[in-house]
Design a protein around this motif. Sequence first.
Motif, PDB file in Angstrom:
ATOM      1  N   GLN A  42      52.865  25.484  51.003  1.00 15.55           N
ATOM      2  CA  GLN A  42      53.503  24.134  51.020  1.00 15.55           C
ATOM      3  C   GLN A  42      54.819  24.249  51.574  1.00 15.55           C
ATOM      4  OE1 GLN A  42      53.497  21.850  47.571  1.00 15.55           O
ATOM      5  NE2 GLN A  42      55.587  20.953  48.200  1.00 15.55           N
ATOM      6  N   GLY A  57      50.145  12.555  56.330  1.00 19.96           N
ATOM      7  CA  GLY A  57      50.079  11.921  55.122  1.00 19.96           C
ATOM      8  C   GLY A  57      51.058  10.508  55.106  1.00 19.96           C
ATOM      9  N   CYS A  98      51.135  14.343  50.824  1.00 20.04           N
ATOM     10  CA  CYS A  98      49.948  14.621  51.672  1.00 20.04           C
ATOM     11  C   CYS A  98      48.760  13.553  51.728  1.00 20.04           C
ATOM     12  CB  CYS A  98      49.336  16.041  51.502  1.00 20.04           C
ATOM     13  SG  CYS A  98      48.344  15.880  49.596  1.00 20.04           S
ATOM     14  N   SER A  99      47.499  13.520  52.365  1.00 19.97           N
ATOM     15  CA  SER A  99      46.567  12.588  52.059  1.00 19.97           C
ATOM     16  C   SER A  99      46.050  12.372  51.058  1.00 19.97           C
ATOM     17  CB  SER A  99      45.554  12.840  53.365  1.00 19.97           C
ATOM     18  OG  SER A  99      44.944  14.064  53.209  1.00 19.97           O
ATOM     19  N   ALA A 100      46.009  13.597  50.117  1.00 21.44           N
ATOM     20  CA  ALA A 100      45.299  13.551  48.590  1.00 21.44           C
ATOM     21  C   ALA A 100      46.569  12.814  47.641  1.00 21.44           C
ATOM     22  CB  ALA A 100      45.108  14.838  48.145  1.00 21.44           C
ATOM     23  N   GLY A 101      47.601  12.445  47.986  1.00 25.74           N
ATOM     24  CA  GLY A 101      48.612  12.302  47.515  1.00 25.74           C
ATOM     25  C   GLY A 101      49.569  13.066  46.564  1.00 25.74           C
ATOM     26  N   ASP A 102      49.312  14.299  46.883  1.00 28.10           N
ATOM     27  CA  ASP A 102      50.423  15.234  46.288  1.00 28.10           C
ATOM     28  C   ASP A 102      51.475  15.087  47.021  1.00 28.10           C
ATOM     29  OD1 ASP A 102      48.399  15.922  44.413  1.00 28.10           O
ATOM     30  OD2 ASP A 102      47.433  17.394  45.846  1.00 28.10           O
TER      31      ASP A 102
END
Length: 293
Positions: free
Chosen positions: A58, A127, A144-148
Amino acid sequence: APAAPPPSPLLWASAPEPPPLPPPPPPPVPRRAKEMSLTEQLAEWDAHLLPTAAQWEQKEWVECTLKPLLERHTGGELHYFGSCENGFWTSGSDVDACLVLRRCAQKQAWITKLRLVQSLVERDRFGTVQLVTAARVPVAKVLCSAGDELCDISVNNVAALENSRFVGTLAKLDPRIPTLGRFIKHWASQRRINNRSEGTMSTYTLILQLYYFLQTRETPILPRVCDLLTDSAVAAREEFLAAGERAAAATAAGGAEIVTRAANAFAKEEELDVATGRLRPLPFVTEADAIRE
């Protein structure tokens, strides 16, 4: 007188057995063995506290993808600070970054730049960005797009940059310090006493307390701050102390008040030159070998 009859065999059979004696105490553990046991326990804990491979990936993404994008469109420089930079990064901690910009000294200007960060991240479909504008230091939380959460970005948070460099410099002087600091950070987190927004101490404060403890042992582990100052900072310190003595003498004679000690008393320049965006030279030595000498 007739002899007393012998006791009944039934009474003999029902008499309780005496309780067993307690086991002897274990032999005392030698002091060295106790120290080794504690060292081994800390090492075992630290293996679970270290940042994961995903966290390093990351940070690498921020360095190779996000940083060039933001620097190209803002004209500033992105620096890291906090635990991801000072040696106390732990599993689950995020990446903290500061965008250093010239001519950007007011909170509203910081928020405007953070809105630009939001626009760039969402335009390139990296994101989403959540802006936290009510905080004393506004932050853009990049997800990010997953919400992380990928990283937190602030603008001209230069005091945090210097603090991180100071903490990281001392952490490099002894390999035991990061291990101990990460454990203290974990211990405080488990007890919810390391969140300044909740009225408790920040992790930075806890690490400074650790440093003070290590500086004040009978055999110090860490040097004092005054032993880390650069030549220019030493000169400023001497001027500061001389001014304090003059002020104390004047106060005793009914004159001016004693000079107040400030956190950055030994650095003559401001932390950031607003006109150029240049960070001042650090007032302390950062090379571990030079400090050990």
